[in-house]
Design a protein around this motif. Structure first.
Motif, PDB file in Angstrom:
ATOM      1  N   ALA A 266       2.333  -7.011  -6.898  1.00 41.90           N
ATOM      2  CA  ALA A 266       1.882  -6.501  -5.651  1.00 41.90           C
ATOM      3  C   ALA A 266       1.365  -5.299  -5.681  1.00 41.90           C
ATOM      4  CB  ALA A 266       3.262  -6.400  -4.599  1.00 41.90           C
ATOM      5  N   GLN A 267       1.722  -4.587  -6.615  1.00 45.51           N
ATOM      6  CA  GLN A 267       1.013  -3.161  -6.812  1.00 45.51           C
ATOM      7  C   GLN A 267      -0.146  -3.300  -7.578  1.00 45.51           C
ATOM      8  OE1 GLN A 267       2.253  -0.022  -5.674  1.00 45.51           O
ATOM      9  NE2 GLN A 267       3.268  -1.732  -4.518  1.00 45.51           N
ATOM     10  N   SER A 268      -0.243  -4.490  -8.327  1.00 45.83           N
ATOM     11  CA  SER A 268      -1.608  -4.737  -9.007  1.00 45.83           C
ATOM     12  C   SER A 268      -2.862  -5.106  -7.793  1.00 45.83           C
ATOM     13  CB  SER A 268      -1.677  -5.541 -10.082  1.00 45.83           C
ATOM     14  OG  SER A 268      -1.493  -6.905  -9.423  1.00 45.83           O
ATOM     15  N   TRP A 269      -2.297  -5.737  -6.858  1.00 42.40           N
ATOM     16  CA  TRP A 269      -3.120  -6.124  -5.674  1.00 42.40           C
ATOM     17  C   TRP A 269      -3.821  -5.041  -5.000  1.00 42.40           C
ATOM     18  CZ3 TRP A 269       1.003  -9.650  -3.264  1.00 42.40           C
ATOM     19  CH2 TRP A 269       1.174 -10.833  -4.218  1.00 42.40           C
ATOM     20  N   VAL A 270      -2.981  -3.831  -4.928  1.00 41.40           N
ATOM     21  CA  VAL A 270      -3.552  -2.821  -4.031  1.00 41.40           C
ATOM     22  C   VAL A 270      -4.121  -1.623  -5.234  1.00 41.40           C
ATOM     23  CG1 VAL A 270      -1.920  -3.136  -2.189  1.00 41.40           C
ATOM     24  CG2 VAL A 270      -1.155  -1.792  -4.073  1.00 41.40           C
ATOM     25  N   SER A 271      -4.184  -1.916  -6.268  1.00 45.01           N
ATOM     26  CA  SER A 271      -5.001  -1.194  -7.279  1.00 45.01           C
ATOM     27  C   SER A 271      -6.303  -1.699  -7.639  1.00 45.01           C
ATOM     28  CB  SER A 271      -3.955  -1.157  -8.683  1.00 45.01           C
ATOM     29  OG  SER A 271      -2.759  -0.344  -8.088  1.00 45.01           O
ATOM     30  N   PRO A 272      -7.042  -0.805  -8.005  1.00 47.39           N
ATOM     31  CA  PRO A 272      -8.430  -1.394  -8.495  1.00 47.39           C
ATOM     32  C   PRO A 272      -8.270  -2.455  -9.723  1.00 47.39           C
ATOM     33  CG  PRO A 272      -8.646   1.076  -8.350  1.00 47.39           C
ATOM     34  CD  PRO A 272      -7.052   0.662  -8.367  1.00 47.39           C
ATOM     35  N   TRP A 273      -8.862  -3.640  -9.309  1.00 46.64           N
ATOM     36  CA  TRP A 273      -8.786  -4.446 -10.343  1.00 46.64           C
ATOM     37  C   TRP A 273      -9.605  -4.150 -11.754  1.00 46.64           C
ATOM     38  CZ3 TRP A 273     -10.759  -9.445  -7.185  1.00 46.64           C
ATOM     39  CH2 TRP A 273      -9.940  -9.626  -6.286  1.00 46.64           C
ATOM     40  N   GLY A 274     -10.293  -3.479 -11.794  1.00 46.02           N
ATOM     41  CA  GLY A 274     -10.872  -3.037 -13.241  1.00 46.02           C
ATOM     42  C   GLY A 274     -12.129  -3.561 -13.556  1.00 46.02           C
ATOM     43  N   PHE A 275     -12.862  -4.300 -12.808  1.00 44.61           N
ATOM     44  CA  PHE A 275     -14.058  -4.985 -12.844  1.00 44.61           C
ATOM     45  C   PHE A 275     -14.547  -5.259 -11.524  1.00 44.61           C
ATOM     46  CE2 PHE A 275     -11.112  -8.472 -12.170  1.00 44.61           C
ATOM     47  CZ  PHE A 275     -12.097  -9.377 -11.392  1.00 44.61           C
ATOM     48  N   GLU A 276     -16.031  -5.306 -11.588  1.00 49.37           N
ATOM     49  CA  GLU A 276     -16.711  -5.515 -10.110  1.00 49.37           C
ATOM     50  C   GLU A 276     -16.897  -7.037 -10.177  1.00 49.37           C
ATOM     51  OE1 GLU A 276     -17.294  -3.489  -8.029  1.00 49.37           O
ATOM     52  OE2 GLU A 276     -16.487  -1.780  -9.123  1.00 49.37           O
ATOM     53  N   LEU A 277     -16.824  -7.748  -9.036  1.00 46.93           N
ATOM     54  CA  LEU A 277     -16.908  -9.241  -8.963  1.00 46.93           C
ATOM     55  C   LEU A 277     -18.577  -9.364  -9.096  1.00 46.93           C
ATOM     56  CD1 LEU A 277     -15.183  -9.560  -5.381  1.00 46.93           C
ATOM     57  CD2 LEU A 277     -14.578 -10.643  -7.820  1.00 46.93           C
ATOM     58  N   GLY A 278     -19.603  -8.577  -9.070  1.00 46.17           N
ATOM     59  CA  GLY A 278     -20.762  -8.663  -9.215  1.00 46.17           C
ATOM     60  C   GLY A 278     -20.966  -8.706 -10.668  1.00 46.17           C
ATOM     61  N   SER A 279     -20.349  -8.365 -11.655  1.00 39.70           N
ATOM     62  CA  SER A 279     -20.562  -8.574 -12.954  1.00 39.70           C
ATOM     63  C   SER A 279     -20.309  -9.791 -13.499  1.00 39.70           C
ATOM     64  CB  SER A 279     -19.699  -7.354 -13.853  1.00 39.70           C
ATOM     65  OG  SER A 279     -18.179  -7.747 -13.635  1.00 39.70           O
ATOM     66  N   ILE A 280     -19.769 -10.806 -12.658  1.00 35.26           N
ATOM     67  CA  ILE A 280     -19.297 -11.945 -13.088  1.00 35.26           C
ATOM     68  C   ILE A 280     -20.645 -12.767 -13.650  1.00 35.26           C
ATOM     69  CG2 ILE A 280     -18.139 -14.340 -12.839  1.00 35.26           C
ATOM     70  CD1 ILE A 280     -16.163 -12.557 -11.107  1.00 35.26           C
ATOM     71  N   THR A 281     -21.017 -13.348 -14.788  1.00 33.67           N
ATOM     72  CA  THR A 281     -22.153 -14.143 -15.111  1.00 33.67           C
ATOM     73  C   THR A 281     -21.630 -15.473 -15.231  1.00 33.67           C
ATOM     74  OG1 THR A 281     -21.955 -13.396 -17.394  1.00 33.67           O
ATOM     75  CG2 THR A 281     -23.298 -12.088 -15.933  1.00 33.67           C
TER      76      THR A 281
ATOM     77  N   ARG B  45       0.766  -1.188   0.045  1.00 30.37           N
ATOM     78  CA  ARG B  45       0.048  -0.021   0.014  1.00 30.37           C
ATOM     79  C   ARG B  45       0.731   1.446  -0.093  1.00 30.37           C
ATOM     80  NH1 ARG B  45      -4.243  -2.236   4.471  1.00 30.37           N
ATOM     81  NH2 ARG B  45      -5.691  -3.143   3.152  1.00 30.37           N
ATOM     82  N   LYS B  46       2.218   1.112   0.376  1.00 28.38           N
ATOM     83  CA  LYS B  46       2.899   2.436   0.277  1.00 28.38           C
ATOM     84  C   LYS B  46       3.788   2.549  -0.722  1.00 28.38           C
ATOM     85  CE  LYS B  46       4.324   1.130   5.329  1.00 28.38           C
ATOM     86  NZ  LYS B  46       5.380   0.775   6.111  1.00 28.38           N
ATOM     87  N   GLY B  47       3.619   1.643  -1.897  1.00 28.75           N
ATOM     88  CA  GLY B  47       4.071   1.987  -3.086  1.00 28.75           C
ATOM     89  C   GLY B  47       5.155   0.854  -3.672  1.00 28.75           C
ATOM     90  N   PRO B  48       5.612   0.975  -4.993  1.00 33.73           N
ATOM     91  CA  PRO B  48       6.653  -0.128  -5.496  1.00 33.73           C
ATOM     92  C   PRO B  48       7.821  -0.184  -4.548  1.00 33.73           C
ATOM     93  CG  PRO B  48       5.848   1.552  -7.052  1.00 33.73           C
ATOM     94  CD  PRO B  48       5.445   2.062  -5.795  1.00 33.73           C
ATOM     95  N   GLU B  49       8.428   0.834  -4.104  1.00 30.45           N
ATOM     96  CA  GLU B  49       9.753   0.641  -3.364  1.00 30.45           C
ATOM     97  C   GLU B  49       9.583  -0.120  -2.028  1.00 30.45           C
ATOM     98  OE1 GLU B  49      12.691   0.989  -4.957  1.00 30.45           O
ATOM     99  OE2 GLU B  49      11.430   1.349  -6.562  1.00 30.45           O
ATOM    100  N   ALA B  50       8.622   0.325  -1.588  1.00 26.44           N
ATOM    101  CA  ALA B  50       8.270  -0.729  -0.138  1.00 26.44           C
ATOM    102  C   ALA B  50       8.106  -2.148  -0.600  1.00 26.44           C
ATOM    103  CB  ALA B  50       7.026  -0.125   0.427  1.00 26.44           C
ATOM    104  N   SER B  51       7.233  -2.226  -1.765  1.00 21.09           N
ATOM    105  CA  SER B  51       7.200  -3.835  -2.246  1.00 21.09           C
ATOM    106  C   SER B  51       8.385  -4.538  -2.627  1.00 21.09           C
ATOM    107  CB  SER B  51       6.270  -3.910  -3.495  1.00 21.09           C
ATOM    108  OG  SER B  51       4.915  -3.598  -3.104  1.00 21.09           O
ATOM    109  N   ARG B  52       9.373  -3.697  -3.287  1.00 21.41           N
ATOM    110  CA  ARG B  52      10.759  -4.121  -3.536  1.00 21.41           C
ATOM    111  C   ARG B  52      11.312  -4.305  -2.338  1.00 21.41           C
ATOM    112  NH1 ARG B  52      13.009  -4.135  -8.292  1.00 21.41           N
ATOM    113  NH2 ARG B  52      11.205  -2.631  -9.174  1.00 21.41           N
ATOM    114  N   ASP B  53      11.274  -3.687  -1.143  1.00 19.95           N
ATOM    115  CA  ASP B  53      12.134  -3.660  -0.024  1.00 19.95           C
ATOM    116  C   ASP B  53      11.666  -4.968   0.687  1.00 19.95           C
ATOM    117  OD1 ASP B  53      14.153  -2.729   2.086  1.00 19.95           O
ATOM    118  OD2 ASP B  53      12.088  -2.737   3.165  1.00 19.95           O
ATOM    119  N   PHE B  54      10.344  -5.230   0.785  1.00 22.54           N
ATOM    120  CA  PHE B  54       9.812  -6.305   1.426  1.00 22.54           C
ATOM    121  C   PHE B  54      10.277  -7.566   0.633  1.00 22.54           C
ATOM    122  CE2 PHE B  54       6.552  -9.614   1.455  1.00 22.54           C
ATOM    123  CZ  PHE B  54       6.411  -9.937   2.822  1.00 22.54           C
TER     124      PHE B  54
END
Length: 318
Positions: free
Chosen positions: A229-244, A163-172
């Motif tokens: 890791a950065q994709s996890w903390v970003s909007p996924w780009g779709f709603e779970l409720g839209s899955i048919t 959640r802190k950004g790419p460099e924090a993920s890299r450090d982790f």
């Protein structure tokens, strides 16, 4: 002339490249009979598609044909810096086009679970069924969902740092990756049964690696992990409720990486989604694979056999 054995016919993987746009390529793997339903598998973080091939060989679900691939930046696939969850959709479409397949079932394991759900939401005309196995819920959303609820302290730290950004993920990544083989750290993220399964599978994994003799990846796993890791903390780009598309979530009740709470919550958000929980199992895919694949192809496989019987043909017994 000696006839090939069933193992030689069905359980020796084929490795091939799938061309992407702008000169990029994807390394893919295919295994299983050619005349049974197709399933596309999406691996987790960090990993490659080869692990799913090994799990397929170990569990022998040759009622389906599995195609999996190294996600961008892993193994032999060209990186796609800054990729988001929804960016997997054109990749899966390209794989199906490359294979000449009109449709397929899809599953994703762990960090690949959300990617399988993305294809179900945004590629419904090509996806017959979708499974999310030991997957993570979104880092945001309605209903009071908290991404950090349930996983081990190490996994909570992972998402808090992301959640802190790419460099924090890299450090982790740099702090943790070399410690993952430490028995004390392993016990924080893997229950005892997962550790036993990993030990049991190790010789098969080594055998398949030697058999394929794939070159060492020229790409940085660290960079691919940061993109994930950065994709996890970003909007996924779709709603779970839209899955048919028919969807089912599978999880182990002892999972210390992706808490079963994630699967339980996502079931409430996806219309008519099913949920299968397995006692004593953790995050490992190998033990759950036959159950998951059987569900994914159950309707299609029934049709295949009905058509074969109508044509007066039969399938060889495995």
């Amino acid at each position: 002339m000696k006839q090939p054995t069933l193992i030689e016919t069905y359980l020796i993987p084929r490795v091939f490249d799938v061309p992407l746009s702008e000169g990029k390529t994807l390394r893919a793997y295919e295994i299983g009979p050619p005349d049974v339903p197709l399933v596309v598998g999406i691996h987790g973080t960090p990993d490659t598609g080869l692990r799913h091939v090994v799990d397929y060989i170990a569990s022998g679900p040759i009622f389906c044909r599995l195609v999996t691939f190294d996600r961008q930046g892993y193994g032999g696939s060209t990186p796609e810096p800054g990729r988001k969850v929804v960016d997997v959709v054109p990749v899966v479409r390209t794989i199906l086009d490359h294979l000449g397949a009109e449709s397929a079932a899809v599953y994703g394991h762990s960090g690949g679970g959300m990617l399988a759900l993305a294809t179900a939401a945004l590629l419904p005309e090509r996806i017959t069924k979708a499974a999310c196995v030991a997957g993570n819920g979104p880092n945001f959303g309605c209903g009071g969902f908290d991404y950090t609820q349930g996983p081990s302290p190490l996994l909570r730290e992972e998402i808090v740092e992301a959640r802190k950004g790419p460099e924090a993920s890299r450090d982790f990544y740099r702090r943790v990756v070399d410690k993952l083989s430490d028995p004390e750290v392993e016990r924080q993220i893997r229950p005892e049964n997962d550790l036993r399964v990993a030990k049991l599978m190790a010789p098969l994994w080594d055998k398949i690696e030697r058999q394929l003799a794939l070159p060492k990846s020229p790409y940085s796993e660290e960079d691919a992990y940061v993109d994930d890791a950065q994709s996890w903390v970003s909007p996924w780009g779709f709603e779970l409720g839209s899955i048919t598309v028919p969807t089912r979530l599978f999880c182990g009740l002892e999972d210390l990486m992706a808490s079963p709470y994630h699967s339980e919550w996502m079931q409430t958000q996806i219309p008519n989604a099913g949920l299968t929980r397995f006692a004593h199992f953790g995050h490992n895919l190998a033990a759950l694979m036959p159950h998951m694949l059987a569900w994914l192809v159950s309707d299609t496989l029934t049709t295949v056999h009905e058509n074969a019987r109508a044509a007066g043909t039969t399938f060889d017994e495995p």
